[in-house]
Design a protein around this motif. Structure first.
Motif, PDB file in Angstrom:
ATOM      1  N   VAL A 197    -111.814  28.447 -43.522  1.00 24.98           N
ATOM      2  CA  VAL A 197    -111.651  27.723 -44.781  1.00 24.98           C
ATOM      3  C   VAL A 197    -111.420  26.233 -44.510  1.00 24.98           C
ATOM      4  CG1 VAL A 197    -110.181  27.454 -46.818  1.00 24.98           C
ATOM      5  CG2 VAL A 197    -110.844  29.735 -46.053  1.00 24.98           C
ATOM      6  N   MET A 198    -110.607  25.920 -43.505  1.00 21.13           N
ATOM      7  CA  MET A 198    -110.332  24.515 -43.172  1.00 21.13           C
ATOM      8  C   MET A 198    -111.600  23.802 -42.705  1.00 21.13           C
ATOM      9  SD  MET A 198    -106.569  24.852 -41.427  1.00 21.13           S
ATOM     10  CE  MET A 198    -106.569  23.190 -40.826  1.00 21.13           C
ATOM     11  N   ILE A 199    -112.446  24.476 -41.966  1.00 24.77           N
ATOM     12  CA  ILE A 199    -113.704  23.870 -41.508  1.00 24.77           C
ATOM     13  C   ILE A 199    -114.604  23.564 -42.706  1.00 24.77           C
ATOM     14  CG2 ILE A 199    -115.855  24.344 -40.260  1.00 24.77           C
ATOM     15  CD1 ILE A 199    -114.108  25.808 -38.172  1.00 24.77           C
ATOM     16  N   VAL A 200    -114.691  24.497 -43.635  1.00 22.43           N
ATOM     17  CA  VAL A 200    -115.518  24.279 -44.824  1.00 22.43           C
ATOM     18  C   VAL A 200    -114.974  23.107 -45.645  1.00 22.43           C
ATOM     19  CG1 VAL A 200    -116.213  25.281 -47.036  1.00 22.43           C
ATOM     20  CG2 VAL A 200    -116.396  26.627 -44.935  1.00 22.43           C
ATOM     21  N   VAL A 201    -113.669  23.035 -45.828  1.00 27.22           N
ATOM     22  CA  VAL A 201    -113.061  21.933 -46.571  1.00 27.22           C
ATOM     23  C   VAL A 201    -113.340  20.605 -45.883  1.00 27.22           C
ATOM     24  CG1 VAL A 201    -110.855  20.919 -47.270  1.00 27.22           C
ATOM     25  CG2 VAL A 201    -111.311  23.335 -47.697  1.00 27.22           C
ATOM     26  N   ALA A 202    -113.247  20.565 -44.561  1.00 25.75           N
ATOM     27  CA  ALA A 202    -113.520  19.331 -43.808  1.00 25.75           C
ATOM     28  C   ALA A 202    -114.976  18.898 -43.988  1.00 25.75           C
ATOM     29  CB  ALA A 202    -113.188  19.516 -42.340  1.00 25.75           C
ATOM     30  N   ILE A 203    -115.901  19.835 -43.939  1.00 24.14           N
ATOM     31  CA  ILE A 203    -117.321  19.507 -44.107  1.00 24.14           C
ATOM     32  C   ILE A 203    -117.578  18.967 -45.516  1.00 24.14           C
ATOM     33  CG2 ILE A 203    -119.637  20.522 -44.278  1.00 24.14           C
ATOM     34  CD1 ILE A 203    -118.801  22.381 -41.939  1.00 24.14           C
ATOM     35  N   VAL A 204    -116.997  19.600 -46.520  1.00 28.48           N
ATOM     36  CA  VAL A 204    -117.165  19.134 -47.901  1.00 28.48           C
ATOM     37  C   VAL A 204    -116.580  17.733 -48.061  1.00 28.48           C
ATOM     38  CG1 VAL A 204    -116.457  19.541 -50.294  1.00 28.48           C
ATOM     39  CG2 VAL A 204    -117.335  21.427 -48.908  1.00 28.48           C
ATOM     40  N   ALA A 205    -115.432  17.462 -47.449  1.00 24.43           N
ATOM     41  CA  ALA A 205    -114.811  16.135 -47.539  1.00 24.43           C
ATOM     42  C   ALA A 205    -115.700  15.071 -46.906  1.00 24.43           C
ATOM     43  CB  ALA A 205    -113.445  16.150 -46.877  1.00 24.43           C
ATOM     44  N   LEU A 251    -118.982  15.172 -46.500  1.00 25.69           N
ATOM     45  CA  LEU A 251    -120.154  14.975 -47.358  1.00 25.69           C
ATOM     46  C   LEU A 251    -119.795  14.184 -48.614  1.00 25.69           C
ATOM     47  CD1 LEU A 251    -121.858  18.485 -47.071  1.00 25.69           C
ATOM     48  CD2 LEU A 251    -122.589  16.333 -46.017  1.00 25.69           C
ATOM     49  N   SER A 252    -118.606  14.391 -49.143  1.00 27.24           N
ATOM     50  CA  SER A 252    -118.162  13.650 -50.332  1.00 27.24           C
ATOM     51  C   SER A 252    -118.032  12.162 -50.050  1.00 27.24           C
ATOM     52  CB  SER A 252    -116.818  14.185 -50.826  1.00 27.24           C
ATOM     53  OG  SER A 252    -116.962  15.516 -51.230  1.00 27.24           O
ATOM     54  N   VAL A 253    -117.557  11.804 -48.872  1.00 22.39           N
ATOM     55  CA  VAL A 253    -117.424  10.392 -48.499  1.00 22.39           C
ATOM     56  C   VAL A 253    -118.792   9.723 -48.512  1.00 22.39           C
ATOM     57  CG1 VAL A 253    -116.882   8.844 -46.578  1.00 22.39           C
ATOM     58  CG2 VAL A 253    -115.275  10.637 -47.229  1.00 22.39           C
ATOM     59  N   PHE A 254    -119.782  10.378 -47.917  1.00 25.21           N
ATOM     60  CA  PHE A 254    -121.132   9.807 -47.897  1.00 25.21           C
ATOM     61  C   PHE A 254    -121.723   9.726 -49.301  1.00 25.21           C
ATOM     62  CE2 PHE A 254    -121.024  11.319 -43.417  1.00 25.21           C
ATOM     63  CZ  PHE A 254    -121.165  10.076 -42.829  1.00 25.21           C
ATOM     64  N   ALA A 255    -121.494  10.743 -50.104  1.00 23.64           N
ATOM     65  CA  ALA A 255    -122.028  10.741 -51.467  1.00 23.64           C
ATOM     66  C   ALA A 255    -121.383   9.635 -52.300  1.00 23.64           C
ATOM     67  CB  ALA A 255    -121.797  12.095 -52.120  1.00 23.64           C
ATOM     68  N   LEU A 256    -120.086   9.431 -52.165  1.00 21.20           N
ATOM     69  CA  LEU A 256    -119.392   8.390 -52.920  1.00 21.20           C
ATOM     70  C   LEU A 256    -119.891   6.997 -52.522  1.00 21.20           C
ATOM     71  CD1 LEU A 256    -117.218   7.591 -54.961  1.00 21.20           C
ATOM     72  CD2 LEU A 256    -115.587   7.570 -53.080  1.00 21.20           C
ATOM     73  N   ALA A 257    -120.050   6.758 -51.237  1.00 24.15           N
ATOM     74  CA  ALA A 257    -120.546   5.461 -50.767  1.00 24.15           C
ATOM     75  C   ALA A 257    -121.962   5.205 -51.298  1.00 24.15           C
ATOM     76  CB  ALA A 257    -120.527   5.393 -49.253  1.00 24.15           C
ATOM     77  N   SER A 258    -122.784   6.226 -51.275  1.00 25.82           N
ATOM     78  CA  SER A 258    -124.147   6.091 -51.779  1.00 25.82           C
ATOM     79  C   SER A 258    -124.147   5.805 -53.279  1.00 25.82           C
ATOM     80  CB  SER A 258    -124.929   7.370 -51.494  1.00 25.82           C
ATOM     81  OG  SER A 258    -126.227   7.273 -51.994  1.00 25.82           O
ATOM     82  N   TYR A 259    -123.304   6.476 -54.029  1.00 22.48           N
ATOM     83  CA  TYR A 259    -123.212   6.247 -55.470  1.00 22.48           C
ATOM     84  C   TYR A 259    -122.731   4.829 -55.768  1.00 22.48           C
ATOM     85  CZ  TYR A 259    -121.634   6.227 -60.239  1.00 22.48           C
ATOM     86  OH  TYR A 259    -121.426   5.867 -61.536  1.00 22.48           O
ATOM     87  N   GLN A 260    -121.757   4.341 -55.013  1.00 20.87           N
ATOM     88  CA  GLN A 260    -121.246   2.994 -55.243  1.00 20.87           C
ATOM     89  C   GLN A 260    -122.330   1.946 -54.995  1.00 20.87           C
ATOM     90  OE1 GLN A 260    -117.756   3.137 -52.731  1.00 20.87           O
ATOM     91  NE2 GLN A 260    -116.427   3.470 -54.500  1.00 20.87           N
ATOM     92  N   ARG A 261    -123.144   2.131 -53.951  1.00 25.39           N
ATOM     93  CA  ARG A 261    -124.261   1.204 -53.705  1.00 25.39           C
ATOM     94  C   ARG A 261    -125.259   1.258 -54.872  1.00 25.39           C
ATOM     95  NH1 ARG A 261    -123.625   3.139 -48.546  1.00 25.39           N
ATOM     96  NH2 ARG A 261    -125.336   4.604 -48.773  1.00 25.39           N
ATOM     97  N   TYR A 262    -125.528   2.457 -55.335  1.00 29.55           N
ATOM     98  CA  TYR A 262    -126.449   2.638 -56.466  1.00 29.55           C
ATOM     99  C   TYR A 262    -125.912   1.942 -57.716  1.00 29.55           C
ATOM    100  CZ  TYR A 262    -128.543   5.107 -60.423  1.00 29.55           C
ATOM    101  OH  TYR A 262    -129.134   5.400 -61.611  1.00 29.55           O
ATOM    102  N   ALA A 263    -124.637   2.110 -58.011  1.00 29.46           N
ATOM    103  CA  ALA A 263    -124.031   1.497 -59.188  1.00 29.46           C
ATOM    104  C   ALA A 263    -124.038  -0.025 -59.077  1.00 29.46           C
ATOM    105  CB  ALA A 263    -122.610   2.012 -59.384  1.00 29.46           C
ATOM    106  N   THR A 264    -123.792  -0.551 -57.886  1.00 32.81           N
ATOM    107  CA  THR A 264    -123.813  -2.003 -57.679  1.00 32.81           C
ATOM    108  C   THR A 264    -125.214  -2.552 -57.907  1.00 32.81           C
ATOM    109  OG1 THR A 264    -121.967  -1.881 -56.134  1.00 32.81           O
ATOM    110  CG2 THR A 264    -123.370  -3.837 -56.001  1.00 32.81           C
ATOM    111  N   ARG A 265    -126.220  -1.895 -57.353  1.00 37.79           N
ATOM    112  CA  ARG A 265    -127.605  -2.346 -57.563  1.00 37.79           C
ATOM    113  C   ARG A 265    -127.971  -2.286 -59.048  1.00 37.79           C
ATOM    114  NH1 ARG A 265    -129.329  -5.870 -54.899  1.00 37.79           N
ATOM    115  NH2 ARG A 265    -131.311  -5.522 -55.881  1.00 37.79           N
TER     116      ARG A 265
END
Length: 144
Positions: A14-22, A24-38
């Motif tokens: 369970v901890m490994i799955v939570v770490a992987i999701v976290a 992936l969330s960091v990358f998704a958030l950074a990508s969304y912020q770049r998209y919103a800025t553009r």
């Protein structure tokens, strides 16, 4: 005694799955912020070019740049907000050159310090009567 085989996930799994999701969330958030800025910059560029067209149409009708009207009032002195996702991102101002009334500059500046930090080099965009984009060539190449 009977051996029961346990079913389910171990805590480690369970901890490994939570770490992987976290991660992936960091990358998704950074990508969304770049998209919103553009998107915000794109809205400001669109608004600047729309106002420039409005200014040039009125100038062609025989009004000087200083007499241009926008939304029923003199454009000089107005601050026009630019919104993106319901947040005010830029303020657009219009200035006529005092030494040459045939020159003007439209300037979009970040609405506040948070937006300025988020927009980086693109926190100020300018457009003049000759179609020069700025404030300089490096910024215009990146932001326009």
């Amino acid at each position: 005694m009977t051996n029961k085989k346990s079913s389910g996930f171990t805590l480690i799994e369970v901890m490994i799955v939570v770490a992987i999701v976290a991660i992936l969330s960091v990358f998704a958030l950074a990508s969304y912020q770049r998209y919103a800025t553009r998107g915000a910059i794109s809205n400001a560029v669109q608004q600047l070019t729309e106002i420039q067209g409005h200014v040039e149409r009125q100038f062609a009708q025989g009004r000087g740049y200083a007499a241009v009207q926008y939304n029923g009032a003199a454009l000089v002195g107005q601050s026009i907000p630019v919104y993106y996702s319901k947040a005010k991102v830029f303020n657009i101002t219009y200035a006529v050159n005092k030494d040459n009334v045939f020159q003007y500059t439209l300037t979009a500046t970040a609405a506040d310090d948070n937006q300025k930090e988020r927009l980086g080099d693109c926190h100020t965009l300018t457009l003049d009567q000759a179609g020069q984009k700025g404030p300089d060539k490096a910024v215009s190449a990146k932001c326009w």
